[in-house]
Scaffold this active site. Structure first.
Site, PDB file in Angstrom:
ATOM      1  N   LYS A  10       0.821  -1.214   0.000  1.00 19.13           N
ATOM      2  CA  LYS A  10       0.000   0.000   0.000  1.00 19.13           C
ATOM      3  C   LYS A  10       0.858   1.268   0.000  1.00 19.13           C
ATOM      4  O   LYS A  10       2.070   1.217   0.290  1.00 19.13           O
ATOM      5  CB  LYS A  10      -0.948  -0.039   1.201  1.00 19.13           C
ATOM      6  CG  LYS A  10      -1.978  -1.188   1.120  1.00 19.13           C
ATOM      7  CD  LYS A  10      -2.973  -1.106   2.277  1.00 19.13           C
ATOM      8  CE  LYS A  10      -4.011  -2.219   2.176  1.00 19.13           C
ATOM      9  NZ  LYS A  10      -5.059  -2.077   3.240  1.00 19.13           N
ATOM     10  N   TYR A  50     -12.261  -1.448  -4.118  1.00 21.53           N
ATOM     11  CA  TYR A  50     -12.789  -1.661  -2.764  1.00 21.53           C
ATOM     12  C   TYR A  50     -14.308  -1.537  -2.699  1.00 21.53           C
ATOM     13  O   TYR A  50     -14.867  -1.304  -1.617  1.00 21.53           O
ATOM     14  CB  TYR A  50     -12.124  -0.679  -1.793  1.00 21.53           C
ATOM     15  CG  TYR A  50     -10.750  -1.142  -1.325  1.00 21.53           C
ATOM     16  CD1 TYR A  50     -10.607  -2.242  -0.484  1.00 21.53           C
ATOM     17  CD2 TYR A  50      -9.606  -0.466  -1.723  1.00 21.53           C
ATOM     18  CE1 TYR A  50      -9.362  -2.667  -0.052  1.00 21.53           C
ATOM     19  CE2 TYR A  50      -8.341  -0.889  -1.297  1.00 21.53           C
ATOM     20  CZ  TYR A  50      -8.237  -1.981  -0.455  1.00 21.53           C
ATOM     21  OH  TYR A  50      -7.003  -2.402  -0.015  1.00 21.53           O
ATOM     22  N   ASN A 113      -2.224   0.277   6.692  1.00 17.83           N
ATOM     23  CA  ASN A 113      -1.708  -0.970   7.258  1.00 17.83           C
ATOM     24  C   ASN A 113      -0.804  -1.764   6.306  1.00 17.83           C
ATOM     25  O   ASN A 113      -0.762  -2.992   6.363  1.00 17.83           O
ATOM     26  CB  ASN A 113      -2.852  -1.816   7.817  1.00 17.83           C
ATOM     27  CG  ASN A 113      -3.869  -2.175   6.762  1.00 17.83           C
ATOM     28  OD1 ASN A 113      -3.700  -1.815   5.604  1.00 17.83           O
ATOM     29  ND2 ASN A 113      -4.895  -2.891   7.151  1.00 17.83           N
ATOM     30  N   HIS A 116      -2.237  -5.382   1.529  1.00 17.63           N
ATOM     31  CA  HIS A 116      -3.523  -6.047   1.321  1.00 17.63           C
ATOM     32  C   HIS A 116      -3.249  -7.523   1.086  1.00 17.63           C
ATOM     33  O   HIS A 116      -2.253  -7.878   0.457  1.00 17.63           O
ATOM     34  CB  HIS A 116      -4.223  -5.461   0.088  1.00 17.63           C
ATOM     35  CG  HIS A 116      -5.404  -6.272  -0.366  1.00 17.63           C
ATOM     36  ND1 HIS A 116      -6.657  -6.121   0.181  1.00 17.63           N
ATOM     37  CD2 HIS A 116      -5.510  -7.265  -1.289  1.00 17.63           C
ATOM     38  CE1 HIS A 116      -7.488  -6.979  -0.397  1.00 17.63           C
ATOM     39  NE2 HIS A 116      -6.819  -7.684  -1.298  1.00 17.63           N
ATOM     40  N   GLU A 127      -9.538 -10.144  -7.702  1.00 13.41           N
ATOM     41  CA  GLU A 127      -8.601  -9.041  -7.472  1.00 13.41           C
ATOM     42  C   GLU A 127      -7.408  -9.116  -8.430  1.00 13.41           C
ATOM     43  O   GLU A 127      -6.971  -8.093  -8.966  1.00 13.41           O
ATOM     44  CB  GLU A 127      -8.140  -9.062  -6.013  1.00 13.41           C
ATOM     45  CG  GLU A 127      -9.265  -8.694  -5.052  1.00 13.41           C
ATOM     46  CD  GLU A 127      -8.960  -8.985  -3.589  1.00 13.41           C
ATOM     47  OE1 GLU A 127      -9.864  -8.741  -2.761  1.00 13.41           O
ATOM     48  OE2 GLU A 127      -7.846  -9.443  -3.271  1.00 13.41           O
TER      49      GLU A 127
HETATM   50  P1  ADP Z   1      -8.137  -6.655   5.631  1.00 13.67           P
HETATM   51  O1  ADP Z   1      -7.304  -5.733   4.759  1.00 13.67           O
HETATM   52  O2  ADP Z   1      -7.352  -7.153   6.813  1.00 13.67           O
HETATM   53  O3  ADP Z   1      -8.797  -7.760   4.858  1.00 13.67           O
HETATM   54  P2  ADP Z   1     -10.750  -5.375   5.717  1.00 13.67           P
HETATM   55  O4  ADP Z   1     -11.063  -6.151   4.478  1.00 13.67           O
HETATM   56  O5  ADP Z   1     -11.704  -5.465   6.860  1.00 13.67           O
HETATM   57  O6  ADP Z   1      -9.302  -5.752   6.277  1.00 13.67           O
HETATM   58  O7  ADP Z   1     -10.608  -3.828   5.349  1.00 13.67           O
HETATM   59  C1  ADP Z   1      -9.996  -3.422   4.148  1.00 13.67           C
HETATM   60  C2  ADP Z   1      -9.079  -2.266   4.442  1.00 13.67           C
HETATM   61  O8  ADP Z   1      -9.857  -1.151   4.886  1.00 13.67           O
HETATM   62  C3  ADP Z   1      -8.065  -2.492   5.575  1.00 13.67           C
HETATM   63  O9  ADP Z   1      -6.920  -3.207   5.163  1.00 13.67           O
HETATM   64  C4  ADP Z   1      -7.740  -1.062   5.973  1.00 13.67           C
HETATM   65  O10 ADP Z   1      -6.836  -0.443   5.046  1.00 13.67           O
HETATM   66  C5  ADP Z   1      -9.098  -0.399   5.845  1.00 13.67           C
HETATM   67  N1  ADP Z   1      -9.811  -0.432   7.130  1.00 13.67           N
HETATM   68  C6  ADP Z   1     -10.358  -1.501   7.740  1.00 13.67           C
HETATM   69  N2  ADP Z   1     -10.923  -1.174   8.915  1.00 13.67           N
HETATM   70  C7  ADP Z   1     -10.735   0.161   9.062  1.00 13.67           C
HETATM   71  C8  ADP Z   1     -11.080   1.122  10.072  1.00 13.67           C
HETATM   72  N3  ADP Z   1     -11.755   0.766  11.176  1.00 13.67           N
HETATM   73  N4  ADP Z   1     -10.713   2.413   9.883  1.00 13.67           N
HETATM   74  C9  ADP Z   1     -10.044   2.797   8.767  1.00 13.67           C
HETATM   75  N5  ADP Z   1      -9.678   1.946   7.767  1.00 13.67           N
HETATM   76  C10 ADP Z   1     -10.017   0.649   7.911  1.00 13.67           C
HETATM   77 MG    MG Z   2     -10.214  -7.687   3.348  1.00 13.10          MG
END
Ligand code: ADP
Ligand code: MG
Length: 138
Positions: A10, A50, A113, A116, A127
Site C-alpha cells: 500500500k 474496494y 496498514n 492487502h 482481485e
Molecule cells: P483486511 O485488509 O485485513 O482484509 P478489511 O477487508 O476489513 O481488512 O478492510 C480493508 C481495508 O480497509 C483495511 O486493510 C484497511 O486499510 C481499511 N480499514 C479496515 N478497517 C478500518 C477502520 N476501522 N478504519 C479505517 N480503515 C479501515
Molecule cells: Mg479484506
C-alpha cells in the site's frame, strides 16, 4: 495443492521505502511471485477495487488513502496461499497483529496498514484479474 493469492503493498509502505523489506518477507515465507506491477490508482479505480466496502464508514478514507501514492500489486503462489498469506500479514489492526507479521513490523494503524491480502480463493482471482491479464503471469 499450490494456489494463488493477491497482494498490494500500500501507499504508506511504498512511501516508507518498505517495498524491498516486504518482498523479502514474502519470498522468505516461500511465496513465488507470479505477476507484479508498480502503479498509482485513480480515486475512481481505488473505489472500484474496494467496492465491497462501499457501505463501511471508512470507505471514503480508504479510497483517498489507496489513491494517495504508488502501490505494488502482485499475484503470489504457494500451498494454501490465501490463508498462509493472511498469517504472514497479521491482523488488520497492527496493534492486534502477531509479532513478526508484516503489519506488526510495517503498519502504522488500522487504515494505513502496509499490505492487502485476499480473503478467499474467489476474491484472489477477482482481485488479480482487476490488475493482470493472463499474459502478465509467469
Ligand atoms: P483486511 O485488509 O485485513 O482484509 P478489511 O477487508 O476489513 O481488512 O478492510 C480493508 C481495508 O480497509 C483495511 O486493510 C484497511 O486499510 C481499511 N480499514 C479496515 N478497517 C478500518 C477502520 N476501522 N478504519 C479505517 N480503515 C479501515
Ligand atoms: Mg479484506
Amino acid at each position: 495443492m499450490s494456489t494463488f493469492t493477491f497482494t498490494i503493498i500500500k501507499p504508506d509502505a511504498v512511501r516508507a521505502s518498505n517495498i524491498g523489506n516486504i518482498l523479502a518477507m514474502i519470498n522468505k515465507a516461500g511465496f513465488r511471485i507470479v505477476a507484479m506491477k508498480y502503479l498509482k490508482l485513480s480515486e475512481q479505480q481505488a473505489g472500484q477495487f474496494y467496492a465491497v466496502h462501499a457501505h463501511r464508514p471508512f470507505y471514503s478514507e480508504l479510497v483517498a488513502f489507496m489513491s494517495s501514492g504508488p502501490i505494488v500489486t502482485a499475484v503470489l503462489e504457494k500451498e494454501d496461499a490465501v490463508a498462509s498469506f493472511r498469517t504472514l500479514i497479521g491482523a488488520t489492526n497492527p496493534a492486534e497483529a502477531a509479532e513478526g507479521t508484516i503489519r506488526k513490523l510495517y503498519a502504522a494503524n488500522v487504515g494505513e496498514n502496509a499490505v492487502h491480502g485476499s480473503d478467499s480463493d474467489e476474491n484472489a482471482q477477482i482481485e488479480a484479474n482487476f490488475f493482470f491479464s493472463s499474459l502478465d503471469r509467469f
